[in-house]
Design a protein around this motif. Structure first.
Motif, PDB file in Angstrom:
ATOM      1  N   HIS A 191      -3.377   3.479  -9.230  1.00 51.04           N
ATOM      2  CA  HIS A 191      -2.108   3.282  -9.901  1.00 51.04           C
ATOM      3  C   HIS A 191      -1.105   4.216  -9.260  1.00 51.04           C
ATOM      4  O   HIS A 191      -1.239   5.425  -9.342  1.00 51.04           O
ATOM      5  CB  HIS A 191      -2.255   3.561 -11.405  1.00 51.04           C
ATOM      6  N   TYR A 192      -0.144   3.626  -8.573  1.00 49.13           N
ATOM      7  CA  TYR A 192       0.877   4.410  -7.905  1.00 49.13           C
ATOM      8  C   TYR A 192       2.207   4.124  -8.584  1.00 49.13           C
ATOM      9  O   TYR A 192       2.847   3.120  -8.287  1.00 49.13           O
ATOM     10  CB  TYR A 192       0.963   4.027  -6.418  1.00 49.13           C
ATOM     11  N   PRO A 193       2.625   4.993  -9.512  1.00 51.20           N
ATOM     12  CA  PRO A 193       3.912   4.753 -10.176  1.00 51.20           C
ATOM     13  C   PRO A 193       5.059   4.882  -9.180  1.00 51.20           C
ATOM     14  O   PRO A 193       4.898   5.498  -8.125  1.00 51.20           O
ATOM     15  CB  PRO A 193       3.994   5.855 -11.230  1.00 51.20           C
ATOM     16  N   ARG A 201       7.224  11.698  -4.790  1.00 50.35           N
ATOM     17  CA  ARG A 201       6.722  11.105  -3.538  1.00 50.35           C
ATOM     18  C   ARG A 201       5.522  11.902  -3.027  1.00 50.35           C
ATOM     19  O   ARG A 201       4.521  11.333  -2.613  1.00 50.35           O
ATOM     20  CB  ARG A 201       7.833  11.046  -2.488  1.00 50.35           C
ATOM     21  N   GLN A 202       5.640  13.201  -3.089  1.00 51.11           N
ATOM     22  CA  GLN A 202       4.506  14.007  -2.642  1.00 51.11           C
ATOM     23  C   GLN A 202       3.278  13.769  -3.529  1.00 51.11           C
ATOM     24  O   GLN A 202       2.146  13.737  -3.048  1.00 51.11           O
ATOM     25  CB  GLN A 202       4.856  15.500  -2.636  1.00 51.11           C
ATOM     26  N   LYS A 203       3.535  13.545  -4.807  1.00 46.67           N
ATOM     27  CA  LYS A 203       2.455  13.226  -5.730  1.00 46.67           C
ATOM     28  C   LYS A 203       1.766  11.923  -5.320  1.00 46.67           C
ATOM     29  O   LYS A 203       0.552  11.813  -5.343  1.00 46.67           O
ATOM     30  CB  LYS A 203       3.033  13.075  -7.132  1.00 46.67           C
ATOM     31  N   ARG A 204       2.578  10.929  -4.940  1.00 49.13           N
ATOM     32  CA  ARG A 204       1.961   9.676  -4.496  1.00 49.13           C
ATOM     33  C   ARG A 204       1.135   9.898  -3.235  1.00 49.13           C
ATOM     34  O   ARG A 204       0.038   9.371  -3.106  1.00 49.13           O
ATOM     35  CB  ARG A 204       3.004   8.579  -4.251  1.00 49.13           C
ATOM     36  N   VAL A 205       1.679  10.680  -2.324  1.00 46.65           N
ATOM     37  CA  VAL A 205       0.927  10.959  -1.090  1.00 46.65           C
ATOM     38  C   VAL A 205      -0.412  11.605  -1.426  1.00 46.65           C
ATOM     39  O   VAL A 205      -1.447  11.254  -0.865  1.00 46.65           O
ATOM     40  CB  VAL A 205       1.762  11.846  -0.133  1.00 46.65           C
ATOM     41  N   CYS A 209      -3.855   9.921  -0.486  1.00 43.94           N
ATOM     42  CA  CYS A 209      -4.627  10.586   0.566  1.00 43.94           C
ATOM     43  C   CYS A 209      -5.595  11.625   0.035  1.00 43.94           C
ATOM     44  O   CYS A 209      -6.176  12.371   0.825  1.00 43.94           O
ATOM     45  CB  CYS A 209      -3.691  11.277   1.545  1.00 43.94           C
ATOM     46  N   SER A 210      -5.731  11.729  -1.260  1.00 47.67           N
ATOM     47  CA  SER A 210      -6.626  12.692  -1.888  1.00 47.67           C
ATOM     48  C   SER A 210      -6.099  14.115  -1.784  1.00 47.67           C
ATOM     49  O   SER A 210      -5.087  14.391  -1.144  1.00 47.67           O
ATOM     50  CB  SER A 210      -8.040  12.609  -1.316  1.00 47.67           C
TER      51      SER A 210
END
Ligand code: ADP
Ligand code: MG
Length: 325
Positions: A191-193, A201-205, A209-210
């Motif tokens: 789940h990528y909000p 954005r860094q949170k999504r990265v 990417c773990s």
């Protein structure tokens, strides 16, 4: 005929992940900012994608399923410009020729939703009214049910799912403005909000990417002579999978020159059990780069190769040196 040939050259349905790629790109083309995927059995059994994009009018549903019916291109010049996203007008037709496909859609301006079903090569399309929110759903059942030779090439459920997961990751890292979710066998796995701030954005990265990209990621921001590089670097331990993503003007690339510049920047700085991980975005004037027309190749040719190479090398080396100083 040249256009038709160029268009036909694109590979479309190789495995479930290639279906996902085409369908997600269609949803992005339709302006969706929320895209949900449901996969069963690695996509062999079922792929469902739902978007909140502009939808397809009732009268265009059948057309959308026919070969070379694209609403997105009118001449060869356009091809250059919209190469990144579906330009071939054959994804839905190709998919429906090797699976049982249901296309359901409701444009905001239409009061009810309509559904078109196509099955196998004969392409007899049936239309019926149904219920559906604004946007489009595509369901693909029993991929390759009528092409046993291709079906044989499908790998295990787990392997096919990994390809799907990777496909979604690449897209998710290029469209922070869109929310994505992925269910496999009924379980929500990704789940990528939507990520509209630098922090999110860094949170999504980090999600994609773990862990390595969490707190310890090194932020890159660099600009020189019309070249702009931003993104994140991290060092990951050797036993985790590679996370190396490089985007040129929004398209993911795997390129020797870029790879070389990055490797050189990391030289001597990696711990013995570590490898370089990166999510980087290079922006430059589109006239300064040729992208291979073959959509699967991810190759790029820079007119000023040396300049680009040295710019990337320097930007990363500076950041790494500062961080380790
Ligand atoms: P292409 O994307 O190259 O135009 P496709 O076969 O992938 O060809 O799609 C055919 C057409 O169906 C598109 O041009 C578009 O008009 C319509 N379409 C497909 N998927 C969607 C979607 N998710 N939302 C809105 N329109 C769509
Ligand atoms: Mg398409």
């Amino acid at each position: 005929a040249r256009l038709a040939n160029q268009i036909a050259a694109g590979e479309v349905v190789e495995r479930p992940a290639s279906v996902i790629k085409e369908l997600v790109e269609n949803s992005l083309d339709a302006g969706a900012d929320k895209i949900d995927l449901e996969i069963d059995r690695g996509g062999h059994k079922r792929i469902l994608i739902r978007d909140n994009g502009s939808g397809i009018a009732r009268d265009e549903l059948e057309l959308a399923l026919s070969r070379h019916a694209t609403s997105k291109i009118s001449c060869l010049d356009d091809l250059e410009q919209i190469m990144s996203l579906g330009f071939r007008g054959e994804a839905l037709a190709s998919i429906s020729s090797v699976a049982r496909l249901t296309l359901t859609s409701k444009p905001a301006t239409q009061s009810e939703a309509w559904q078109a079903k196509a099955e196998g090569r004969d392409m007899a399309v049936q239309l019926q009214p149904t219920a559906h929110p604004d946007g489009t759903s595509v369901e693909v059942l029993d991929l390759f049910f009528n092409t046993p030779a291709r079906r044989k090439f499908l790998r295990s459920e787990k392997t096919e799912f990994q390809h799907i997961d990777e496909t979604l990751k690449r897209i998710a890292l290029s469209r922070f403005d869109v929310a994505f979710s992925l269910k496999h066998n009924g379980k929500l796995l990704r789940h990528y909000p939507k990520a509209n701030t630098e922090a999110s954005r860094q949170k999504r990265v980090a999600l994609v990417c773990s862990a390595g990209f969490g707190e310890h990621a090194l932020n890159i921001q660099s600009q020189y002579q019309g070249l702009h590089l931003h993104g994140w670097l991290a060092v990951q331990s050797s036993n985790t999978p590679d996370h190396q993503y490089f985007y040129v003007n929004g398209r993911m690339m795997r390129d020797k020159l870029i790879h070389h510049a990055i490797r050189q920047a990391f030289e001597g700085l990696l711990p013995p059990e570590g490898h370089a991980a990166y999510v980087l975005y290079l922006q430059l004037d589109a006239r300064e780069v040729d992208v291979n027309v073959h959509p699967a190749k991810h190759e790029v040719r820079f007119h000023q190769a040396r300049l680009v190479h040295d710019f990337i090398f320097r930007a990363l080396q500076d950041a790494l040196n500062q961080a380790t100083a």
